[in-house]
Write an enzyme that holds these catalytic residues in place. Structure first.
Site, PDB file in Angstrom:
ATOM      1  N   THR A 163       0.834  -1.201   0.000  1.00 45.13           N
ATOM      2  CA  THR A 163       0.000   0.000   0.000  1.00 45.13           C
ATOM      3  C   THR A 163       0.865   1.247   0.000  1.00 45.13           C
ATOM      4  O   THR A 163       0.901   1.976  -0.973  1.00 45.13           O
ATOM      5  CB  THR A 163      -0.984   0.082   1.172  1.00 45.13           C
ATOM      6  OG1 THR A 163      -1.859  -1.044   1.130  1.00 45.13           O
ATOM      7  CG2 THR A 163      -1.857   1.327   1.055  1.00 45.13           C
TER       8      THR A 163
ATOM      9  N   TRP B  62       0.526  -9.743   3.577  1.00 46.55           N
ATOM     10  CA  TRP B  62       0.059  -9.015   2.396  1.00 46.55           C
ATOM     11  C   TRP B  62       0.766  -9.584   1.152  1.00 46.55           C
ATOM     12  O   TRP B  62       0.135 -10.223   0.340  1.00 46.55           O
ATOM     13  CB  TRP B  62       0.343  -7.527   2.537  1.00 46.55           C
ATOM     14  CG  TRP B  62      -0.677  -6.702   3.252  1.00 46.55           C
ATOM     15  CD1 TRP B  62      -1.565  -5.837   2.684  1.00 46.55           C
ATOM     16  CD2 TRP B  62      -0.918  -6.644   4.671  1.00 46.55           C
ATOM     17  NE1 TRP B  62      -2.344  -5.233   3.662  1.00 46.55           N
ATOM     18  CE2 TRP B  62      -1.968  -5.702   4.884  1.00 46.55           C
ATOM     19  CE3 TRP B  62      -0.354  -7.271   5.774  1.00 46.55           C
ATOM     20  CZ2 TRP B  62      -2.452  -5.399   6.150  1.00 46.55           C
ATOM     21  CZ3 TRP B  62      -0.834  -6.965   7.047  1.00 46.55           C
ATOM     22  CH2 TRP B  62      -1.867  -6.057   7.220  1.00 46.55           C
TER      23      TRP B  62
ATOM     24  N   ASN C 227      -4.076 -11.209   3.167  1.00 46.94           N
ATOM     25  CA  ASN C 227      -4.860  -9.997   3.305  1.00 46.94           C
ATOM     26  C   ASN C 227      -5.651  -9.672   2.039  1.00 46.94           C
ATOM     27  O   ASN C 227      -5.084  -9.489   0.953  1.00 46.94           O
ATOM     28  CB  ASN C 227      -3.933  -8.822   3.628  1.00 46.94           C
ATOM     29  CG  ASN C 227      -4.691  -7.528   3.806  1.00 46.94           C
ATOM     30  OD1 ASN C 227      -5.336  -7.326   4.817  1.00 46.94           O
ATOM     31  ND2 ASN C 227      -4.615  -6.648   2.814  1.00 46.94           N
ATOM     32  N   GLU C 228      -6.984  -9.617   2.206  1.00 48.78           N
ATOM     33  CA  GLU C 228      -7.912  -9.163   1.166  1.00 48.78           C
ATOM     34  C   GLU C 228      -7.795  -9.961  -0.130  1.00 48.78           C
ATOM     35  O   GLU C 228      -8.013  -9.426  -1.222  1.00 48.78           O
ATOM     36  CB  GLU C 228      -7.751  -7.655   0.932  1.00 48.78           C
ATOM     37  CG  GLU C 228      -8.130  -6.849   2.171  1.00 48.78           C
ATOM     38  CD  GLU C 228      -7.944  -5.360   2.025  1.00 48.78           C
ATOM     39  OE1 GLU C 228      -7.466  -4.904   0.978  1.00 48.78           O
ATOM     40  OE2 GLU C 228      -8.255  -4.629   2.992  1.00 48.78           O
TER      41      GLU C 228
ATOM     42  N   GLU D 145     -10.320  -4.936   9.816  1.00 48.02           N
ATOM     43  CA  GLU D 145      -9.693  -3.716   9.301  1.00 48.02           C
ATOM     44  C   GLU D 145     -10.783  -2.722   9.003  1.00 48.02           C
ATOM     45  O   GLU D 145     -11.721  -3.001   8.267  1.00 48.02           O
ATOM     46  CB  GLU D 145      -8.841  -3.971   8.056  1.00 48.02           C
ATOM     47  CG  GLU D 145      -8.167  -2.697   7.538  1.00 48.02           C
ATOM     48  CD  GLU D 145      -7.197  -2.940   6.387  1.00 48.02           C
ATOM     49  OE1 GLU D 145      -6.581  -4.021   6.372  1.00 48.02           O
ATOM     50  OE2 GLU D 145      -7.079  -2.063   5.512  1.00 48.02           O
TER      51      GLU D 145
END
Length: 941
Positions: A109, A151, A191-192, A281
């Site tokens: 990110t 991530w 993550n995601e 989150e």
């Protein structure tokens, strides 16, 4: 020049009086009585006999990536102050769950977190800063829950994290955490990236079989508005049983600005699983404007979605201000060179929950709901009780209230009916004194009832517990990293991140140099990682740092291609990884890049946000060919001129005006592990000014910081002492230093020395009852690459006219200014123009004819005027850009003339052209023998 409107002694007393005041507003208290004003009424039934779900905690995330990077480089005591505000009980946010990124060397990110295992089986547990942050959190709060999540991951893991290699990566990360003495409570998936229903049971089994049975699994950390993970668990017992909680990202909406997050929903299927539901989150909001949304979500996740944990992304905005998601978190800490930081409203919004309820407390459903009715239109409240079944807290937010709200508490079910302690935060105020304020206590009547009136845009906590508090540590003033700047990395620990450099892709850390002694920066990533985001295929490792405001400079470093490929240096790097379209793509970055290939080929290129790379110049230097050999690269940017040199020989000069300022960087043309960099150096170019102001309050043992010994007091823009022998020492880098003090008719004489040399007596007396900040001492011609010290010693002496012997430190300007001597004349920039009968010689020009003027036209953020001062000088009038004139007295109580700074101006627009005008008045103070005016020169800062 900032004027003070009363004598300094009076101002000091006034400031001291203010320090003890506490302002509290927004709460009216009555006991079993109606309020005096019309207000919407709510009854809060605090009944301890029927508890609801168990509260698991409020937390924050360090990861997703690079948002905590610069905090590790902060000087003390500011670094510890920020950490205290984040983790220390009774001091600030008191974060209860800290989620740490496991690191995979891919941009996640706002930067890339380095992998601890770039090659399978080759583990280095001391890379990066996440384990360090976990250690700092646990030292401050041993009860904090640590949570690991991935991530990105190194290429050897494969094309997905959901495989056996991904499980091994988690186990290896846990092994490193154990090596750091950390207890990890939770781990997640990828993550995601959705979920793999078969992978999570395999992870659970692997944890049990490898000694990590106490580590719980949170599934699946998906960004899943439909809670599809819950649907999968409902039909898959093994998947459900593998997890201790179901964590979902951003279950609250709408997702924009300070008015966001008014609905936090889950599904009936999710609520029916019997697992705790977590907002694992939330956030992505400004550290100030996110305060009101956080206050809402801390309540609404439970009220609307039956979620029992809320975790904010990110924990701290400790990243350069040109990187995406700048300013988001609980605190901003993006100036490691100055130590400046800002604690935001989000910190105190979180504190309204974390300082009043702990994991393991129970929600009380009868004591939780909405103000003024059964729907969320005016505000919300939740009540939790302690495991001791006596203590309780109610947290209320009025961020949607249209007017005053009356709340009546009714306490029953064995809970305490004793004194309620009340804290409040004004979530619409920018005044920190209105945040997390201790209000007057509330005492219920004999039947356990109490009534209060609340105001809109507030957060309140009512509690029977004690121990809450608000930290009093304060930040120093902000200031850019000054030039020149250099780092040979000799003081850096092996495997640590190179100071002030923030990696956007790949991994750069400190390792032993190859083929030379000392430490070097090494690029560690051997292949493109398993990326978290959907980035372009031409990403390359790079790390950048310094200042976004650096304009004209030369960056240089020694570079070694370990393997076939290219490596190089960059200048004017801007908006690294800025959020564009599909994500925070690290290939979308502005800057100029100077690279050298192992075959001797070189190029100067320009990149932009469209991921367009334009070659501005290229060629081949055969003597620079080969792997394993060191070469010195330098890249100069001055205006639109860009020049690259290899081993001291210029190879290309081009003209390109696309970018005028930005950071420096190191990079490799591909994932070429082993490439190294040494001796990073950044110098301002001749004819440019690179300076920084170091306020008296910037303290520590590092560069551009003050250290004090003795009994100094601070406030009102300076620190002061009149105890002989007290010292103030500034450590700095640069060719120039200018000391600013507050001067007036009660000041004494200080002794000033540079680098331990001969001391100079500096008289701070001025014939005025009003104190003004003024330059009092300068030194220039210093070695810009060396570290210097400026030492100010209180002598206790004064001249006969002074009423006191006070010493004052306001600030210092350090760096490399541009000097404009009095003799540099003309009509252009950085030139003097004179009108009248000026005479010259002896290092200055002079006049005593009233109305004569000297005007300097210059470009810069500030200027300091130097004059020759002694006992026959008069008063001049000085104005900047045609503004109000300031009277400056050039008299000093000495028959010998010395060159001294007499006037300074700062905070100008550095891109604009300014004028400094000196007018001879013909006036003098009564002690002077004459009314001469003098111009020696000016320093452009």
């Amino acid at each position: 020049m900032a004027r003070i409107r009363w004598p300094i002694a009076a101002r000091r007393r006034w400031l001291a009086g203010l320090s003890g005041m506490v302002l509290a507003a927004g709460l009216s208290v009555g006991v079993s009585a109606a309020p005096a004003v019309a207000a919407s009424a709510t009854t809060v039934s605090v009944d301890g006999s029927s508890p609801g779900l168990t509260f698991d905690g409020d937390g924050a995330i360090s990861g997703g990536g690079g948002n905590s990077r610069l905090l590790a480089d902060y000087p003390e005591p500011q670094r510890s102050q920020v950490l205290d505000y984040l983790f220390k009980p009774g001091f600030g946010a008191q974060v209860q769950i800290l989620k740490l990124e496991t690191g995979g060397s891919g941009n996640s990110t706002s930067g890339a977190e380095p992998s601890f295992e770039e090659t399978k089986g080759k583990i280095d547990c001391y890379v990066g800063y996440e384990f360090w942050l976990g250690e700092q959190a646990a030292q401050r709060n041993p009860n904090i829950k640590l949570y690991g999540l991935t991530w990105s991951a190194p290429a050897w893991v494969g094309s997905s994290f959901y495989n056996a290699n991904g499980i091994q990566y988690v186990l290896d990360w846990l092994g490193c955490a154990k090596q750091h003495g950390l207890t990890i409570s939770y781990v997640g998936g990828w993550n995601e990236h959705g979920y793999d229903a078969g992978w999570f049971p395999q992870l659970r089994t692997a944890l049990n079989n490898n000694g990590y049975g106490s580590v719980q699994v949170v599934a699946a950390d998906a960004n899943d508005s439909g809670w599809s993970t819950a649907d999968a668990m409902a039909g898959n017992t093994a998947f459900k049983q593998s997890a201790v909680a179901l964590g979902n990202h951003y279950p609250c909406s709408p997702y924009t600005g300070s008015g966001s997050y008014t609905q936090c929903t889950s599904t009936a299927t999710a609520r029916g699983l019997g697992l705790p539901l977590w907002a694992s989150e939330n956030g992505s909001l400004d550290f100030q404007d996110g305060g009101a949304p956080m206050a809402r979500t801390d309540n609404l996740v439970y009220l609307q979605g039956r979620m029992v944990a809320n975790i904010n992304w990110p924990i701290v905005a400790s990243l350069y201000p040109d990187v995406s998601f700048r300013g988001q978190g609980l605190i901003t800490a993006d100036q490691p060179s100055s130590g400046a930081y800002t604690v935001g409203r989000s910190t105190w919004a979180m504190a309204h929950t974390t300082q009043f309820a702990q994991p393991g407390w129970k929600y009380l459903d009868n004591g939780s709901g909405y103000l003024g009715g059964s729907s969320y239109t005016q505000g919300s409240y939740v009540t939790l009780k302690s495991p001791n079944n006596r203590d309780w807290s109610t947290i209320i937010e009025t961020t949607r209230a249209s007017g005053a709200q009356t709340v009546t508490f009714g306490v029953s079910g064995g809970l305490s009916t004793g004194t309620l302690h009340v804290w409040s935060t004004n979530l619409s105020s920018s005044d920190p004194s209105t945040w997390f304020v201790k209000n007057q206590d509330v005492t219920p009547d004999s039947s356990g009832h109490a009534t209060v009136t609340l105001q809109p845009d507030m957060a309140y906590s009512f509690t029977t517990t004690t121990g809450q508090g608000k930290g009093t540590a304060t930040s120093p003033s902000a200031g850019d990293l000054p030039l020149p700047y250099s780092d040979d990395f000799s003081s850096s620990a092996r495997s640590s991140q190179p100071r002030y450099l923030a990696t956007m892709e790949g991994a750069f850390d400190i390792q032993p140099c190859v083929g030379r002694s000392g430490n070097c920066v090494q690029q560690e990533t051997p292949a493109r990682p398993l990326e978290w985001g959907g980035f372009n295929s031409d990403t390359r490792p790079y790390t950048a740092g310094g200042s976004v405001n650096w304009t004209n400079y030369q960056v240089s470093a020694d570079v070694m291609n370990k393997v076939s490929g290219s490596a190089g240096i960059a200048a004017r790097v801007q908006n690294a990884g800025e959020q564009q379209n599909n994500g925070e793509d690290p290939s979308k970055v502005k800057g100029y890049w100077f690279s050298l290939r192992d075959n001797g080929g070189w190029s100067i290129t320009r990149s932009d946000f469209s991921d367009t790379v334009v070659t501005l110049a290229s060629g081949t230097v055969s003597s620079a060919a080969g792997t394993g050999s060191w070469h010195h690269l330098s890249l100069s940017v001055s205006g639109a001129s860009i020049t690259g040199a290899i081993d001291g020989t210029t190879v290309g000069t081009v003209t390109d005006g696309s970018y005028s300022a930005g950071k420096v960087g190191l990079f490799t043309g591909g994932y070429t592990a082993g490439d190294q960099f040494a001796n990073l150096d950044v110098k301002p170019l001749a004819g440019t000014s690179q300076t920084v102001t170091v306020p008296y309050s910037t303290t520590g043992s590092g560069t551009n910081q003050w250290q004090y010994s003795g009994s100094w007091s601070g406030g009102g823009g300076n620190t002061w002492s009149n105890t002989a022998g007290d010292t103030a020492t500034l450590t700095f880098k640069g060719s120039y230093v200018a000391l600013d003090s507050i001067v007036y008719d009660s000041q004494g004489v200080v002794s000033v020395s540079v680098d331990g040399g001969a001391a100079t007596s500096v008289d701070l007396y001025r014939n005025s009852t009003q104190g003004v900040t003024a330059p009092v001492f300068t030194a220039d011609g210093l070695d810009p690459s060396a570290t210097h010290t400026l030492k100010v010693t209180v002598t206790g002496n004064k001249n006969s006219s002074s009423k006191g012997s006070w010493a004052s430190i306001a600030s210092a300007v350090v760096g490399t200014p541009q000097s404009v001597p009095y003799s540099t004349t003309g009509s252009g920039t950085n030139q003097w123009q004179y009108s009248g009968s000026w005479s010259s010689g002896g290092g200055n020009t002079w006049s005593n004819t009233a109305g004569d003027t000297a005007t300097l036209t210059f470009k810069g953020g500030g200027a300091t005027l130097d004059s020759i001062v002694y006992d026959s000088q008069g008063v001049v009038s000085v104005s900047v850009d045609g503004g109000a004139a300031t009277s400056v007295d050039l008299y000093r109580n000495s028959p010998q003339g010395v060159t001294a700074p007499v006037f300074t101006v700062n905070n100008l627009d550095p891109s604009a052209t300014h004028t400094l005008k000196v007018t001879v008045t013909g006036n003098k103070n009564s002690a002077s023998k004459a009314s001469w005016a003098s111009i020696a020169g000016a320093q452009i800062t």
